[in-house]
Motif scaffolding. Structure first.
Motif, PDB file in Angstrom:
ATOM      1  N   CYS A 126       0.826  -1.217   0.000  1.00 56.75           N
ATOM      2  CA  CYS A 126       0.000   0.000   0.000  1.00 56.75           C
ATOM      3  C   CYS A 126       0.855   1.259   0.000  1.00 56.75           C
ATOM      4  O   CYS A 126       0.574   2.212  -0.729  1.00 56.75           O
ATOM      5  CB  CYS A 126      -0.936  -0.001   1.201  1.00 56.75           C
ATOM      6  N   SER A 132       2.490   1.703  -3.387  1.00 57.94           N
ATOM      7  CA  SER A 132       1.472   2.146  -4.335  1.00 57.94           C
ATOM      8  C   SER A 132       1.163   3.626  -4.152  1.00 57.94           C
ATOM      9  O   SER A 132       1.076   4.383  -5.121  1.00 57.94           O
ATOM     10  CB  SER A 132       0.208   1.312  -4.158  1.00 57.94           C
ATOM     11  N   TRP A 133       1.005   4.045  -2.916  1.00 59.21           N
ATOM     12  CA  TRP A 133       0.732   5.453  -2.607  1.00 59.21           C
ATOM     13  C   TRP A 133       1.852   6.349  -3.119  1.00 59.21           C
ATOM     14  O   TRP A 133       1.602   7.385  -3.746  1.00 59.21           O
ATOM     15  CB  TRP A 133       0.541   5.610  -1.101  1.00 59.21           C
ATOM     16  N   VAL A 166       1.861   6.405  -7.010  1.00 61.99           N
ATOM     17  CA  VAL A 166       0.770   7.237  -7.539  1.00 61.99           C
ATOM     18  C   VAL A 166       1.173   8.708  -7.477  1.00 61.99           C
ATOM     19  O   VAL A 166       0.958   9.461  -8.427  1.00 61.99           O
ATOM     20  CB  VAL A 166      -0.557   6.986  -6.782  1.00 61.99           C
ATOM     21  N   ALA A 169       0.054   2.814 -11.483  1.00 61.72           N
ATOM     22  CA  ALA A 169       0.852   2.506 -10.293  1.00 61.72           C
ATOM     23  C   ALA A 169       0.219   1.390  -9.484  1.00 61.72           C
ATOM     24  O   ALA A 169       0.907   0.479  -9.013  1.00 61.72           O
ATOM     25  CB  ALA A 169       1.012   3.751  -9.428  1.00 61.72           C
ATOM     26  N   ILE A 170      -1.088   1.424  -9.337  1.00 59.81           N
ATOM     27  CA  ILE A 170      -1.796   0.410  -8.564  1.00 59.81           C
ATOM     28  C   ILE A 170      -1.685  -0.945  -9.252  1.00 59.81           C
ATOM     29  O   ILE A 170      -1.446  -1.972  -8.597  1.00 59.81           O
ATOM     30  CB  ILE A 170      -3.253   0.830  -8.344  1.00 59.81           C
ATOM     31  N   VAL A 211       2.036  -2.290  -8.803  1.00 56.34           N
ATOM     32  CA  VAL A 211       2.325  -2.757  -7.450  1.00 56.34           C
ATOM     33  C   VAL A 211       1.540  -4.026  -7.127  1.00 56.34           C
ATOM     34  O   VAL A 211       2.076  -4.964  -6.532  1.00 56.34           O
ATOM     35  CB  VAL A 211       2.044  -1.651  -6.410  1.00 56.34           C
ATOM     36  N   THR A 212       0.286  -4.091  -7.534  1.00 53.62           N
ATOM     37  CA  THR A 212      -0.517  -5.288  -7.280  1.00 53.62           C
ATOM     38  C   THR A 212       0.064  -6.492  -8.010  1.00 53.62           C
ATOM     39  O   THR A 212       0.152  -7.595  -7.446  1.00 53.62           O
ATOM     40  CB  THR A 212      -1.973  -5.057  -7.707  1.00 53.62           C
TER      41      THR A 212
END
Length: 72
Positions: free
Chosen positions: A10, A13-14, A17, A50-51, A54-55
């Motif tokens: 998380c 990802s933050w 972003v 970005a999400i 990372v996922t």
């Protein structure tokens, strides 16, 4: 998958972003509103990338590092 692993994903990802948002603003990669838009001001595009990155990386790392799990 551990809670720490999820928290790290998380946070990465933050941060990613935010980085993509700054790049989008600098290069003019904006969604300019039109009559069908739900926003009134130009909005930076690309944060979802970005999400997804990372996922995907987190899923591969989890699948390859967990003993007895299916290999990707």
């Amino acid at each position: 998958m551990s809670l720490i692993f999820c928290a790290v994903a998380c946070l990465v990802s933050w941060a990613l972003v935010g980085l993509i948002r700054r790049v989008a603003l600098n290069v003019g990669m904006l969604d300019v509103p039109n009559a069908r838009s739900s926003h009134r001001l130009p909005t930076p595009r690309g944060g979802g990338l970005a999400i997804v990155i990372v996922t995907s990386v987190a899923a591969v790392v989890d699948a390859t590092s967990t003993p007895g799990s299916a290999r990707v």
